[in-house]
Structures are given as C-alpha cells and as structure tokens.
Design an enzyme around this catalytic site. Structure first.
Site, PDB file in Angstrom:
ATOM      1  N   PHE A  13       0.832  -1.218   0.000  1.00 52.24           N
ATOM      2  CA  PHE A  13       0.000   0.000   0.000  1.00 52.24           C
ATOM      3  C   PHE A  13       0.869   1.272   0.000  1.00 52.24           C
ATOM      4  CE2 PHE A  13      -2.255   2.771   3.334  1.00 52.24           C
ATOM      5  CZ  PHE A  13      -2.922   3.537   2.391  1.00 52.24           C
ATOM      6  N   THR A 130       5.967   3.093  12.592  1.00 51.43           N
ATOM      7  CA  THR A 130       4.597   3.437  12.974  1.00 51.43           C
ATOM      8  C   THR A 130       4.552   4.151  14.327  1.00 51.43           C
ATOM      9  OG1 THR A 130       2.526   2.405  13.719  1.00 51.43           O
ATOM     10  CG2 THR A 130       4.458   1.050  13.855  1.00 51.43           C
ATOM     11  N   ASP A 131       3.504   4.930  14.535  1.00 54.25           N
ATOM     12  CA  ASP A 131       3.308   5.560  15.850  1.00 54.25           C
ATOM     13  C   ASP A 131       2.883   4.535  16.905  1.00 54.25           C
ATOM     14  OD1 ASP A 131       0.748   5.047  14.896  1.00 54.25           O
ATOM     15  OD2 ASP A 131      -0.086   6.993  15.443  1.00 54.25           O
ATOM     16  N   GLU A 132       2.502   3.321  16.456  1.00 50.74           N
ATOM     17  CA  GLU A 132       1.998   2.327  17.410  1.00 50.74           C
ATOM     18  C   GLU A 132       3.086   1.855  18.376  1.00 50.74           C
ATOM     19  OE1 GLU A 132      -0.717  -0.540  15.683  1.00 50.74           O
ATOM     20  OE2 GLU A 132      -1.248   0.854  14.085  1.00 50.74           O
ATOM     21  N   TYR A 155       2.329  -6.742  16.584  1.00 47.89           N
ATOM     22  CA  TYR A 155       2.771  -5.899  15.456  1.00 47.89           C
ATOM     23  C   TYR A 155       3.639  -4.750  15.952  1.00 47.89           C
ATOM     24  CZ  TYR A 155       2.530  -2.046  12.060  1.00 47.89           C
ATOM     25  OH  TYR A 155       2.839  -0.997  11.239  1.00 47.89           O
ATOM     26  N   LYS A 159       7.656  -3.810  15.368  1.00 48.97           N
ATOM     27  CA  LYS A 159       8.135  -2.553  14.751  1.00 48.97           C
ATOM     28  C   LYS A 159       9.036  -1.800  15.739  1.00 48.97           C
ATOM     29  CE  LYS A 159       7.246  -1.022  11.209  1.00 48.97           C
ATOM     30  NZ  LYS A 159       7.811  -1.216   9.833  1.00 48.97           N
ATOM     31  N   ASN A 185      -2.607   5.446   7.845  1.00 44.81           N
ATOM     32  CA  ASN A 185      -2.735   5.962   6.474  1.00 44.81           C
ATOM     33  C   ASN A 185      -4.046   5.497   5.853  1.00 44.81           C
ATOM     34  OD1 ASN A 185       0.541   6.130   4.927  1.00 44.81           O
ATOM     35  ND2 ASN A 185       0.017   6.469   7.061  1.00 44.81           N
TER      36      ASN A 185
HETATM   37  P1  NAD Z   1       1.321  -3.528   3.394  1.00 49.15           P
HETATM   38  O1  NAD Z   1       0.990  -4.713   4.257  1.00 49.15           O
HETATM   39  O2  NAD Z   1       0.295  -2.958   2.509  1.00 49.15           O
HETATM   40  O3  NAD Z   1       2.569  -3.904   2.448  1.00 49.15           O
HETATM   41  C1  NAD Z   1       3.687  -4.570   2.923  1.00 49.15           C
HETATM   42  C2  NAD Z   1       4.564  -4.940   1.734  1.00 49.15           C
HETATM   43  O4  NAD Z   1       5.707  -5.638   2.226  1.00 49.15           O
HETATM   44  C3  NAD Z   1       3.870  -5.884   0.742  1.00 49.15           C
HETATM   45  O5  NAD Z   1       4.151  -5.470  -0.579  1.00 49.15           O
HETATM   46  C4  NAD Z   1       4.500  -7.237   1.033  1.00 49.15           C
HETATM   47  O6  NAD Z   1       4.540  -8.083  -0.107  1.00 49.15           O
HETATM   48  C5  NAD Z   1       5.897  -6.833   1.478  1.00 49.15           C
HETATM   49  N1  NAD Z   1       6.493  -7.845   2.352  1.00 49.15           N
HETATM   50  C6  NAD Z   1       5.942  -8.434   3.445  1.00 49.15           C
HETATM   51  N2  NAD Z   1       6.790  -9.353   3.953  1.00 49.15           N
HETATM   52  C7  NAD Z   1       7.907  -9.323   3.182  1.00 49.15           C
HETATM   53  C8  NAD Z   1       9.132 -10.027   3.198  1.00 49.15           C
HETATM   54  N3  NAD Z   1       9.386 -10.974   4.114  1.00 49.15           N
HETATM   55  N4  NAD Z   1      10.066  -9.730   2.262  1.00 49.15           N
HETATM   56  C9  NAD Z   1       9.821  -8.786   1.320  1.00 49.15           C
HETATM   57  N5  NAD Z   1       8.666  -8.101   1.237  1.00 49.15           N
HETATM   58  C10 NAD Z   1       7.721  -8.373   2.161  1.00 49.15           C
HETATM   59  O7  NAD Z   1       1.917  -2.450   4.393  1.00 49.15           O
HETATM   60  P2  NAD Z   1       1.762  -0.863   4.383  1.00 49.15           P
HETATM   61  O8  NAD Z   1       0.524  -0.502   5.059  1.00 49.15           O
HETATM   62  O9  NAD Z   1       2.033  -0.372   3.012  1.00 49.15           O
HETATM   63  O10 NAD Z   1       2.971  -0.466   5.348  1.00 49.15           O
HETATM   64  C11 NAD Z   1       4.286  -0.246   4.827  1.00 49.15           C
HETATM   65  C12 NAD Z   1       5.205   0.117   5.988  1.00 49.15           C
HETATM   66  O11 NAD Z   1       4.742   1.294   6.625  1.00 49.15           O
HETATM   67  C13 NAD Z   1       5.276  -0.941   7.076  1.00 49.15           C
HETATM   68  O12 NAD Z   1       6.608  -1.025   7.524  1.00 49.15           O
HETATM   69  C14 NAD Z   1       4.358  -0.428   8.172  1.00 49.15           C
HETATM   70  O13 NAD Z   1       4.778  -0.883   9.439  1.00 49.15           O
HETATM   71  C15 NAD Z   1       4.556   1.060   8.012  1.00 49.15           C
HETATM   72  N6  NAD Z   1       3.391   1.899   8.432  1.00 49.15           N
HETATM   73  C16 NAD Z   1       2.132   1.615   7.972  1.00 49.15           C
HETATM   74  C17 NAD Z   1       1.062   2.444   8.343  1.00 49.15           C
HETATM   75  C18 NAD Z   1      -0.342   2.214   7.814  1.00 49.15           C
HETATM   76  O14 NAD Z   1      -1.270   2.930   8.214  1.00 49.15           O
HETATM   77  N7  NAD Z   1      -0.566   1.278   6.922  1.00 49.15           N
HETATM   78  C19 NAD Z   1       1.295   3.532   9.183  1.00 49.15           C
HETATM   79  C20 NAD Z   1       2.597   3.783   9.637  1.00 49.15           C
HETATM   80  C21 NAD Z   1       3.640   2.951   9.237  1.00 49.15           C
HETATM   81  P1  TYD Z   2      -6.765  -0.883  11.354  1.00 48.87           P
HETATM   82  O1  TYD Z   2      -7.142  -0.310  10.032  1.00 48.87           O
HETATM   83  O2  TYD Z   2      -6.579  -2.361  11.472  1.00 48.87           O
HETATM   84  O3  TYD Z   2      -5.443  -0.097  11.820  1.00 48.87           O
HETATM   85  P2  TYD Z   2      -4.675  -0.115  13.267  1.00 48.87           P
HETATM   86  O4  TYD Z   2      -5.164  -1.239  14.058  1.00 48.87           O
HETATM   87  O5  TYD Z   2      -3.249  -0.284  12.860  1.00 48.87           O
HETATM   88  O6  TYD Z   2      -4.964   1.219  13.885  1.00 48.87           O
HETATM   89  O7  TYD Z   2      -7.856  -0.436  12.424  1.00 48.87           O
HETATM   90  C1  TYD Z   2      -8.173   0.907  12.650  1.00 48.87           C
HETATM   91  C2  TYD Z   2      -9.161   0.966  13.793  1.00 48.87           C
HETATM   92  O8  TYD Z   2     -10.395   0.357  13.374  1.00 48.87           O
HETATM   93  C3  TYD Z   2      -8.713   0.193  15.017  1.00 48.87           C
HETATM   94  O9  TYD Z   2      -9.120   0.891  16.188  1.00 48.87           O
HETATM   95  C4  TYD Z   2      -9.463  -1.129  14.923  1.00 48.87           C
HETATM   96  C5  TYD Z   2     -10.755  -0.746  14.213  1.00 48.87           C
HETATM   97  N1  TYD Z   2     -11.349  -1.796  13.341  1.00 48.87           N
HETATM   98  C6  TYD Z   2     -12.692  -2.146  13.492  1.00 48.87           C
HETATM   99  O10 TYD Z   2     -13.413  -1.605  14.348  1.00 48.87           O
HETATM  100  N2  TYD Z   2     -13.208  -3.098  12.669  1.00 48.87           N
HETATM  101  C7  TYD Z   2     -12.449  -3.738  11.715  1.00 48.87           C
HETATM  102  O11 TYD Z   2     -12.979  -4.636  11.004  1.00 48.87           O
HETATM  103  C8  TYD Z   2     -11.084  -3.356  11.570  1.00 48.87           C
HETATM  104  C9  TYD Z   2     -10.212  -4.013  10.543  1.00 48.87           C
HETATM  105  C10 TYD Z   2     -10.574  -2.375  12.400  1.00 48.87           C
END
Ligand code: NAD
Ligand code: TYD
Length: 352
Positions: A13, A130-132, A155, A159, A185
């Site tokens: 993503f 991540t902020d988590e 998770y 991280k 995001n």
């Molecule tokens: P995502 O799950 O959409 O994508 C993860 C990608 O990593 C995928 O393309 C997957 O194929 C690849 N991947 C997974 N395991 C792998 C491995 N062993 N070797 C090589 N590639 C591998 O994740 P995302 O939401 O795009 O997040 C990307 C990064 O940003 C992560 O490090 C996540 O912790 C961080 N992040 C995400 C969010 C969010 O809201 N999604 C917020 C803050 C930080």
């Molecule tokens: P999520 O998108 O999984 O992100 P994160 O857990 O990393 O914050 O979830 C966002 C918020 O939505 C979280 O408080 C959990 C809640 N949630 C639901 O209530 N129902 C759902 O089916 C999912 C996936 C998340």
C-alpha cells in the site's frame, strides 16, 4: 552516475505510493523495488511503471539473507528505504512469529547487507515505522519523538524492535540512519483488511460493518500520498540518527469515521440516506486494543517544512472514488484467500 535506491515493500500500500513518487520525480535515481509479494503485495499497484527505465522489480523475501546479499553485491546500493513488513495488527495477534521473522529478522538482514555492501559513506538506511510503537494514549496528549516506547500488540512490538535495531546499528557500527513514525494511512491500493477499505468493500456488498467494541477508539488518519511526500522530505533532508513523527492532525473515533463513510457511500451509490448505517454491527473487541493514537508532527513541520497537502474531506472523497472506480482491483484482492481470512477473523466474533 545514477544513484541506486533500494525500496523494500514497494508493491504494498504505502510502498507503491513511495515507489511511484520516486520513479516519476527522480529520473537520476535507479529505483530498485524488493518485495516478496505476500498477500499484501500486488504488482498491479505498479502496472503504470513497468516500462520506466529507472525502475526495476525483484521478488525477494527479506528474511532470505542469501538473496538479499545477492542484490547488494550485484549493484552498489546508495540508500535503503525500508517499508517491507507484516502490517496488520489482527494478523499479528493470530501469528506473532511471522511478524518477528519479517519485521525484526528481515530488518536485521537488510541492516547487515547495507553495512557490508552499501554506501555507508554518503547514503542512509531509512526505516519507515509506525506511531503504534509508543503504545496508547488516554483522552489527552499526543506522541512526540521523545515519548517512551511502550508497544502493546505483537505488530507494534515487532516494529519497536526493528526501530531499536536500526538505532543500535547507528550507535554500534556508525550506520547512517533515519526513522519516521507515522499514524494511520488511508488512500488508494490499501488491502481491504484495514478499516477503511474493508468498510468500503462491505458497504458496496451490503455486508455487516464489523465495528470492534463500542467503536470509541481513536485514530489519527493521514492521506497516503502525504505520507509519501513526508518520506521524500525525511529521506532527503532529515538529520541522520534522528526520528520524525508524521501525522495528519486528524483524529476520528472509529464509529464516527464509519458513519461518515456510510453517509458518503449512500450519496455515491444513490442509496437512501441512512441505508448503509443500518449495516453497522458492533462485534467482540480486538485483544489489547489501543485506545487512542495522536501525533505531534511539529518537528517535521518546523524543521523540514512538511505539511499535509489535502484536508480529510478531500482525501477521503478521492479515496472512496478510487475504490468505486477500481472495482476490478477490489474484486481481485478479495477473491480466493481473502474469503478464508475474513471467515477466520470475523466468523467467531460475537455480535454485541
Ligand atoms: P502492506 O501490508 O500494505 O505492504 C507490505 C509490503 O511488504 C507488501 O508489498 C509485502 O509483499 C511486502 N512484504 C511483506 N513481507 C515481506 C518479506 N518478508 N520480504 C519482502 N517483502 C515483504 O503495508 P503498508 O501498510 O504499506 O505499510 C508499509 C510500511 O509502513 C510498514 O513497515 C508499516 O509498518 C509502516 N506503516 C504503515 C502504516 C499504515 O497505516 N498502513 C502507518 C505507519 C507505518
Ligand atoms: P486498522 O485499520 O486495522 O489499523 P490499526 O489497528 O493499525 O490502527 O484499524 C483501525 C481501527 O479500526 C482500530 O481501532 C481497529 C478498528 N477496526 C474495526 O473496528 N473493525 C475492523 O474490522 C477493523 C479491521 C478495524
């Protein structure tokens, strides 16, 4: 000479948005996308870049040290932007070890490869985090860069651990690094296991909308393109050995967010106002569910001049439109294994 920038997780993503931004904006960089293509990785996210000269893709699992080293030995890697990770909290509760392998072991394998073969004189290792890692907040306050780490989910523990390894390689081996910690995001190409695309998919298909607990947990939401822009700024101008928090200053209670989504979807799908809201179903809460995340991004804003480019209404409308206009993408990623995931994750949740 072209600089070789290795981006891991570029088919996911956030990674796909970062790769697209860098390929289009920096023709003098060779963008090397390393991704294992797990369930979350999808080359369809990058189909428009296939013919770009300054882009290449390698299917590599970052837990495979031999494969990772091969890439680093075959071309001098100037810098790494590391996004590859297992990223979904609910999956981490079912299978923590997978998160340790990719997020911790995979990160250390990349650090070792960069230390041995990368351009540590003038490049950098950028860990996207991540902020988590900071844990959870009550009603007041925000996370700053000095908030102590206190991760609650497998998770966030993985991280936090990978952040610590990156910092430790900086201290111990003088590896040049920078870290950013971002809030939730939203945007196009997000796998529909996460709240917003999951709810869009279910509303479209008239399926129940599973809100965990009372829906009172709070998240700060940032448009993914603005996160990619922040990564660009931190990568180029962030001070080495520093951490930058990235956030949208845009807090929502889950239930309010889902109701807003229902309202917009009713309008876009030509439904009667209130129809989609009837699908909301309160279900068993997530174990260890963090109550609230909020980010103080003032360091990034004042030191590096970054601010979000869109407000939430604009970003949210664009996001919803993208999912409605890209039905084929959504259908493809929700067929097959997704059905099994959904059953496993939601079938046994009690309706409250
Ligand atoms: P995502 O799950 O959409 O994508 C993860 C990608 O990593 C995928 O393309 C997957 O194929 C690849 N991947 C997974 N395991 C792998 C491995 N062993 N070797 C090589 N590639 C591998 O994740 P995302 O939401 O795009 O997040 C990307 C990064 O940003 C992560 O490090 C996540 O912790 C961080 N992040 C995400 C969010 C969010 O809201 N999604 C917020 C803050 C930080
Ligand atoms: P999520 O998108 O999984 O992100 P994160 O857990 O990393 O914050 O979830 C966002 C918020 O939505 C979280 O408080 C959990 C809640 N949630 C639901 O209530 N129902 C759902 O089916 C999912 C996936 C998340």
């Amino acid at each position: 000479m072209k600089k070789n920038i290795l981006i891991t997780g570029g088919a996911g993503f956030i990674g796909s948005h970062v790769v697209r931004r860098f390929v289009n904006k920096y023709p003098d960089y060779q963008i090397i996308n390393l991704d294992a293509l797990t369930y979350a990785g999808n080359l369809a996210n990058l189909a428009d870049l296939e013919s770009c000269q300054n882009y290449e893709f390698h299917k590599v699992d970052i837990t495979n040290a031999t494969e990772v080293e091969k890439i680093f030995q075959s071309k001098k890697i100037d810098s790494v932007i590391h996004l590859a990770a297992e990223s979904h909290v609910d999956r981490s509760i079912s299978n923590p070890l997978e998160f340790v392998m990719t997020n911790v072991v995979g990160t250390v394998i990349l650090l070792n490869a960069f230390k041995a073969f990368g351009n540590i004189e003038s490049g950098r290792f950028y860990h996207v985090s991540t902020d988590e890692v900071y844990g959870t907040l009550g009603d007041e306050g925000k996370f700053t860069e000095t908030t102590p780490y206190s991760p609650n989910s497998p998770y966030s523990a993985s991280k936090a651990s990978s952040d610590h390894f990156v910092r430790a390689y900086g201290e111990t081996y003088h590896l040049p690094f920078v870290i950013s910690n971002c809030s939730n995001n939203y945007g196009s190409h997000q796998f529909p296991e996460k709240l917003i695309p999951l709810m869009i998919h279910n509303i479209k298909n008239n399926k129940p909308l599973p809100v965990y607990g009372k829906g009172e947990n709070v998240r700060d939401w940032l448009w993914v393109n603005d996160h990619a822009a922040a990564i660009d700024v931190v990568f180029h101008h962030g001070k080495l050995s520093e951490t930058y928090n990235i956030g949208g200053n845009n807090e929502w209670k889950n239930i309010d967010l889902v109701k807003k989504l229902c309202e917009i979807m009713d309008r876009k799908l030509g439904r009667t106002k209130g129809d989609s809201e009837k699908l909301i179903t309160y279900v068993t809460d997530r174990a260890g569910h963090d109550f609230r995340y909020a980010i103080d991004a003032s360091k990034l804003e004042t030191e590096l001049g970054w601010t979000p480019s869109v407000n939430f209404d604009q970003g949210f409308e664009r996001t919803i439109d993208w999912y409605l206009e890209n039905e084929e993408w959504l259908t493809n990623v929700t067929s097959g294994n997704y059905q099994l995931y959904y059953q496993k994750m939601y079938e046994n949740r009690e309706t409250l």
